[in-house]
Design an enzyme around this catalytic site. Sequence first.
Site, PDB file in Angstrom:
ATOM      1  N   HIS A   5       4.213 -58.520 -60.154  1.00 53.65           N
ATOM      2  CA  HIS A   5       4.398 -59.365 -58.967  1.00 53.65           C
ATOM      3  C   HIS A   5       3.077 -60.026 -58.578  1.00 53.65           C
ATOM      4  O   HIS A   5       2.043 -59.799 -59.228  1.00 53.65           O
ATOM      5  CB  HIS A   5       5.015 -58.567 -57.819  1.00 53.65           C
ATOM      6  CG  HIS A   5       4.231 -57.361 -57.382  1.00 53.65           C
ATOM      7  ND1 HIS A   5       2.924 -57.412 -56.983  1.00 53.65           N
ATOM      8  CD2 HIS A   5       4.581 -56.044 -57.286  1.00 53.65           C
ATOM      9  CE1 HIS A   5       2.496 -56.214 -56.646  1.00 53.65           C
ATOM     10  NE2 HIS A   5       3.486 -55.352 -56.839  1.00 53.65           N
ATOM     11  N   HIS A  48      -0.099 -57.875 -58.367  1.00 53.02           N
ATOM     12  CA  HIS A  48      -0.720 -57.581 -59.669  1.00 53.02           C
ATOM     13  C   HIS A  48      -1.458 -58.816 -60.176  1.00 53.02           C
ATOM     14  O   HIS A  48      -2.549 -58.716 -60.747  1.00 53.02           O
ATOM     15  CB  HIS A  48       0.336 -57.197 -60.709  1.00 53.02           C
ATOM     16  CG  HIS A  48       1.105 -55.948 -60.396  1.00 53.02           C
ATOM     17  ND1 HIS A  48       2.462 -55.941 -60.219  1.00 53.02           N
ATOM     18  CD2 HIS A  48       0.701 -54.664 -60.232  1.00 53.02           C
ATOM     19  CE1 HIS A  48       2.869 -54.704 -59.973  1.00 53.02           C
ATOM     20  NE2 HIS A  48       1.824 -53.905 -59.966  1.00 53.02           N
ATOM     21  N   HIS A  53       5.040 -43.837 -49.821  1.00 49.25           N
ATOM     22  CA  HIS A  53       6.395 -44.107 -50.322  1.00 49.25           C
ATOM     23  C   HIS A  53       7.445 -43.424 -49.463  1.00 49.25           C
ATOM     24  O   HIS A  53       8.149 -42.512 -49.912  1.00 49.25           O
ATOM     25  CB  HIS A  53       6.502 -43.670 -51.800  1.00 49.25           C
ATOM     26  CG  HIS A  53       5.512 -44.367 -52.657  1.00 49.25           C
ATOM     27  ND1 HIS A  53       4.339 -43.802 -53.090  1.00 49.25           N
ATOM     28  CD2 HIS A  53       5.505 -45.646 -53.103  1.00 49.25           C
ATOM     29  CE1 HIS A  53       3.653 -44.686 -53.791  1.00 49.25           C
ATOM     30  NE2 HIS A  53       4.334 -45.813 -53.816  1.00 49.25           N
TER      31      HIS A  53
HETATM   32  O1  ME8 Z   1      -1.661 -47.816 -59.675  1.00 51.06           O
HETATM   33  N1  ME8 Z   1      -1.640 -56.497 -53.838  1.00 51.06           N
HETATM   34  O2  ME8 Z   1      -0.467 -48.959 -61.279  1.00 51.06           O
HETATM   35  P1  ME8 Z   1       0.307 -50.021 -60.386  1.00 51.06           P
HETATM   36  C1  ME8 Z   1      -2.743 -56.319 -54.570  1.00 51.06           C
HETATM   37  N2  ME8 Z   1      -1.070 -47.261 -63.123  1.00 51.06           N
HETATM   38  N3  ME8 Z   1      -2.855 -55.428 -55.575  1.00 51.06           N
HETATM   39  C2  ME8 Z   1      -1.787 -54.667 -55.848  1.00 51.06           C
HETATM   40  C3  ME8 Z   1      -0.575 -54.797 -55.129  1.00 51.06           C
HETATM   41  C4  ME8 Z   1      -0.529 -55.763 -54.081  1.00 51.06           C
HETATM   42  N4  ME8 Z   1       0.562 -55.967 -53.364  1.00 51.06           N
HETATM   43  N5  ME8 Z   1       0.299 -53.909 -55.654  1.00 51.06           N
HETATM   44  C5  ME8 Z   1      -0.334 -53.247 -56.653  1.00 51.06           C
HETATM   45  C6  ME8 Z   1      -1.295 -47.981 -60.819  1.00 51.06           C
HETATM   46  N6  ME8 Z   1      -1.592 -53.707 -56.769  1.00 51.06           N
HETATM   47  C7  ME8 Z   1      -1.837 -47.108 -61.940  1.00 51.06           C
HETATM   48  C8  ME8 Z   1      -3.287 -47.468 -62.196  1.00 51.06           C
HETATM   49  S1  ME8 Z   1      -5.593 -47.204 -63.497  1.00 51.06           S
HETATM   50  C9  ME8 Z   1      -6.286 -46.021 -64.455  1.00 51.06           C
HETATM   51  C10 ME8 Z   1      -3.953 -46.650 -63.252  1.00 51.06           C
HETATM   52  C11 ME8 Z   1      -2.616 -53.235 -57.711  1.00 51.06           C
HETATM   53  O3  ME8 Z   1       1.137 -50.752 -61.365  1.00 51.06           O
HETATM   54  C12 ME8 Z   1      -2.894 -51.746 -57.554  1.00 51.06           C
HETATM   55  O4  ME8 Z   1      -3.771 -51.523 -56.483  1.00 51.06           O
HETATM   56  O5  ME8 Z   1       0.966 -49.364 -59.229  1.00 51.06           O
HETATM   57  C13 ME8 Z   1      -3.520 -51.426 -58.887  1.00 51.06           C
HETATM   58  O6  ME8 Z   1      -4.897 -51.719 -58.888  1.00 51.06           O
HETATM   59  C14 ME8 Z   1      -2.780 -52.361 -59.841  1.00 51.06           C
HETATM   60  O7  ME8 Z   1      -2.150 -53.363 -59.033  1.00 51.06           O
HETATM   61  C15 ME8 Z   1      -1.721 -51.644 -60.665  1.00 51.06           C
HETATM   62  O8  ME8 Z   1      -0.833 -50.969 -59.813  1.00 51.06           O
END
Ligand code: ME8
Length: 520
Positions: free
Chosen positions: A18, A21, A146
């Site tokens: 999204h 990300h 959550h």
């Molecule tokens: O946390 N705004 O994965 P993830 C900005 N697999 N950044 C965002 C966001 C948003 N609304 N939503 C998610 C994980 N992110 C783990 C990480 S690293 C060794 C393992 C960012 O898929 C989130 O903060 O939930 C993270 O940095 C990344 O997207 C992946 O999130």
Amino acid sequence: MARYYLTCAIDYANGEPHAGHAFEKVGADVIARYRRSLGDDVRFAIGMDEHGQGIAEEAARRGSDPQAFVDEMANVWGGVWRRLGISNDDFIRTTEARHSRAVVAIIERMREAGDLYTDRYAGYYCVRCERFRKENELADGRCPLHPKREITWTEEENYFFRLSRYRDPLLQHLETHPEFVQPASRRNEILRLLEGGLDDISASRSRLPWGIPFPGAQDHTVYVWMDALTNYLSTTGFPEDGYEDWWPAHLHVIGKDITRFHCVIWPAMLLSAGVELPRTVWAHGFVSVAGGKISKDAGSELNLDELNDRHGKDAFRFFLMREAPWDGDRNFSSAAELLERFDRRYNAELANDLGNLVSRTAAMVHKYREGRALPGGETVLDEARVSSLRAYHDRMEAFLLHEGIEAILGLVRRANAFVDHEEPWKLAKEGESAADRLDSALGALVRCLRSVAAMLGPFMPDKAAELWQRMGGSEGPPTYAEAAAAPVAAGLQAGEAASAATPIDVRKGPSLFPRYDPDP
Ligand code: ME8
């Protein structure tokens, strides 16, 4: 050539890509491209987090084998990043053999350091966070992040990591390396957390087969966060010789929700294993809609590919970096507000301010000078250009990407005001007596647009390359160094004079940013 290694968080393979990300990947990509434009040898790694209970459960829900499921998802996510122009040099997946080798090696080193022991874990586990939670960390009996999901009670025999041992060394590291956690607000949160003390944490799961077998205890798998964090090392080839060519990483780019893992658990694992710590962890904020996560619930209009296609990928990259501060949060009241802001910025800042400046500069150089801009003398616009380059460089070095963009747009506005003030069309009518002044004005505008192209390159790679080539640049992306950035860093000398002394052939072309009319 200086080396620069940066990484992003690896995304959960059971998630939907999204705009949040995309914000993270684009921001990190801007930094990677900025470093390359300075001449650094850059390694930029992103990837997929493919183990853990959440993924095993999602695969089962779809009636799929977990490996087949993550293979499919890695294709989906990889495709999204390609369409957004993310210039990663590696895409690490935690189900790859090179990754499990690194995980086994780090766990073995932690064991040799005497930091692993077995004990019984009894407590809660949030599958969405992939994290153990204590009773006093729950809000109304649920994970505070959550609240819509039930939290599960778990009792199992685990390997534990002596995290508590690393509280003092970590505190000391944060004190002596203020750059380790940025921005400062995040550093303060980590300092408070460390001051409150650290408990040991689980390093294995004994009832979850979907993971990397725990070295020496094949009925356990490595706790998914310890598995995932190690990706930053596995892309460098760790533990094989040569990994230190890239390690320690200069920068881990992550979101603010996962700082505890990156600024406490990860450095503690590295200290235990005797591996150097990364230089900086940058925790950006959240992009949200109506205070919540951007997801399908927020409206199908926020589908990432549709956002990407709305005004082209470069405009979407620009919008994300312009609209949301890289060191803070950006909440949109609704999906409609986000789209409206996007359209408005596109028309005002790209189509009008920048697009028109490019068209009218090229048109005037063709009309009055047959397409060749002569150097002319220095003008007030040259002064503005130099101070914008300097401000840009400063802001980008401090990772304040939204302020880097502002430095570029400030220069564009200044250049438009310069045209309105100089009125080159009147100078042209005056003939010989105003010829020098006309040359100076046109030369300054072309130099200005070359610098804009160079500064814009990390944000809008294709549009900036097009602008660069129209303004006499060579094939390939403009480099900041080429457009007089090196002298900016060094205090401004020779490069400036050189760029001012050569005539520049300017090319006309179709509008760089055609105006968007929502109701044609
Ligand atoms: O946390 N705004 O994965 P993830 C900005 N697999 N950044 C965002 C966001 C948003 N609304 N939503 C998610 C994980 N992110 C783990 C990480 S690293 C060794 C393992 C960012 O898929 C989130 O903060 O939930 C993270 O940095 C990344 O997207 C992946 O999130």
